[in-house]
Design an enzyme around this catalytic site. Structure first.
Site, mmCIF file in Angstrom:
data_model
loop_
_atom_site.group_PDB
_atom_site.id
_atom_site.type_symbol
_atom_site.label_atom_id
_atom_site.label_comp_id
_atom_site.label_asym_id
_atom_site.label_seq_id
_atom_site.Cartn_x
_atom_site.Cartn_y
_atom_site.Cartn_z
ATOM 1 N N TYR A 75 0.849 -1.182 0.000
ATOM 2 C CA TYR A 75 0.000 0.000 0.000
ATOM 3 C C TYR A 75 0.893 1.243 0.000
ATOM 4 O O TYR A 75 1.224 1.812 1.042
ATOM 5 C CB TYR A 75 -0.937 0.004 1.207
ATOM 6 C CG TYR A 75 -2.005 -1.069 1.172
ATOM 7 C CD1 TYR A 75 -2.257 -1.802 0.005
ATOM 8 C CD2 TYR A 75 -2.764 -1.368 2.299
ATOM 9 C CE1 TYR A 75 -3.222 -2.791 -0.030
ATOM 10 C CE2 TYR A 75 -3.746 -2.349 2.269
ATOM 11 C CZ TYR A 75 -3.960 -3.061 1.103
ATOM 12 O OH TYR A 75 -4.917 -4.038 1.068
ATOM 13 N N PRO A 134 -15.583 -3.377 0.977
ATOM 14 C CA PRO A 134 -16.946 -3.797 1.284
ATOM 15 C C PRO A 134 -18.020 -2.810 0.840
ATOM 16 O O PRO A 134 -19.198 -3.162 0.791
ATOM 17 C CB PRO A 134 -16.932 -3.933 2.808
ATOM 18 C CG PRO A 134 -15.885 -2.958 3.251
ATOM 19 C CD PRO A 134 -14.820 -3.035 2.189
ATOM 20 N N LEU A 135 -17.598 -1.584 0.505
ATOM 21 C CA LEU A 135 -18.558 -0.582 0.040
ATOM 22 C C LEU A 135 -18.571 -0.466 -1.478
ATOM 23 O O LEU A 135 -19.219 0.416 -2.031
ATOM 24 C CB LEU A 135 -18.237 0.783 0.666
ATOM 25 C CG LEU A 135 -18.271 0.817 2.200
ATOM 26 C CD1 LEU A 135 -17.844 2.184 2.713
ATOM 27 C CD2 LEU A 135 -19.657 0.458 2.725
ATOM 28 N N GLY A 136 -17.842 -1.357 -2.156
ATOM 29 C CA GLY A 136 -17.866 -1.371 -3.611
ATOM 30 C C GLY A 136 -16.670 -0.738 -4.281
ATOM 31 O O GLY A 136 -16.650 -0.572 -5.502
#
Length: 288
Positions: A53, A209-211
């Site tokens: 990251y 998880p939110l797309g």
């Protein structure tokens, strides 16, 4: 903050994904640190990072070092915080992602991550992504060795299919504690892995998880998936809370790790643990 089981630890049912704080479009460090501190204030004690990251070549571990600085500057006890990191995925610095599942590389990468995080042993270390050039058993074998040597306290895998989950669990001697796969209203193909984890009692950590960053940042989750907006309006909450509450309702092993780069984002996500959806709402969202 409600808790769920991850290996031998109890962690908040909502975690924090660190990738948006270190890749393209990242905020300045002050805002990132404020976001991490806001997460801790909200009871979030699972933070997920990776050595890959980062944005530019030459800054491997940017996110790990950011988390380490933020934890040191928090000003309160952070002994219950579980820092999960990953190895085996790389960013050359041109925006692309590559893999390296070589066992020797993974062992060196884990030790480098521990040094950046400032810990004697990494709380949870995850094999980030299968490398098609290296037998999966060899890569997971390196994770087993790290576990046996005490370099890491718990072991997980990411971006794995059901066969790989079973194989990793066998290689690790039943010590596989987590699987981190993409899962959201937009991306549901990991439902079989989620269900297998529920069957085996392994924590399932949905990433994005939110797309995904673009959908979350634009606020279009509710526009793209109307039932999530409709349920949100009925409860007087954001579609993001509905999304996370839906995922939590799918199985007690699910621990979403939404990424965030603003304090208000993770504060909103953390409130999803207080949202109770009806069976009819869960079925409606699952069918959306």
């Amino acid at each position: 903050m409600q808790t769920r089981t991850l290996g031998n630890r109890q962690v908040g049912a909502i975690g924090l994904g660190g990738m948006p704080m270190s890749i393209e479009g990242r905020p300045d460090e002050a805002r990132s640190v404020a976001t991490i501190h806001a997460a801790l204030d909200a009871g979030v004690n699972l933070i997920d990072t990776a050595d890959s990251y980062h944005r530019d070549a030459g800054e491997v571990g940017h996110n790990e070092e950011l988390f380490a600085r933020a934890l040191r500057s928090y000003g309160s006890d952070v002994s219950d915080v579980l820092v999960a990191t990953k190895g085996g995925h790389l960013r050359p610095g041109d925006g692309s992602w590559t893999q390296n599942g070589d066992p020797a590389y993974l062992k060196d990468a884990a030790k480098a991550s521990a040094k950046r995080l400032g810990v004697e042993a990494i709380g949870l270390y995850q094999f980030h992504r299968p490398d098609p050039r290296v037998p999966y058993a060899d890569s997971v074998g390196a994770i087993r060795d790290l576990l046996d040597e005490g370099v890491i306290e718990m072991a997980g895998i990411s971006n794995a299919n059901p066969d790989q989950i079973r194989e990793a669990r066998s290689i690790l001697g039943g010590r596989l504690v987590s699987v981190q796969n993409q899962f959201s209203p937009r991306f549901r193909s990991s439902l079989p892995e989620l269900e297998l984890c529920a069957e085996l009692g392994i924590a399932f950590l949905p990433w994005s998880p939110l797309g995904g960053i673009s959908l979350a940042r634009s606020g279009e989750l509710g526009d793209s998936y109307a039932p999530f907006l409709q349920v949100a309006e009925a409860h007087g909450v954001s579609p993001f809370q509905v999304c996370l509450a839906w995922e939590l309702a799918l199985a007690p092993v699910v621990i979403p790790i939404p990424g965030a780069s603003r304090p208000e984002s993770i504060e909103d996500s953390a409130e999803a643990v207080s949202l109770t959806l009806t069976p009819e709402e869960i079925a409606r969202l699952s069918a959306a």
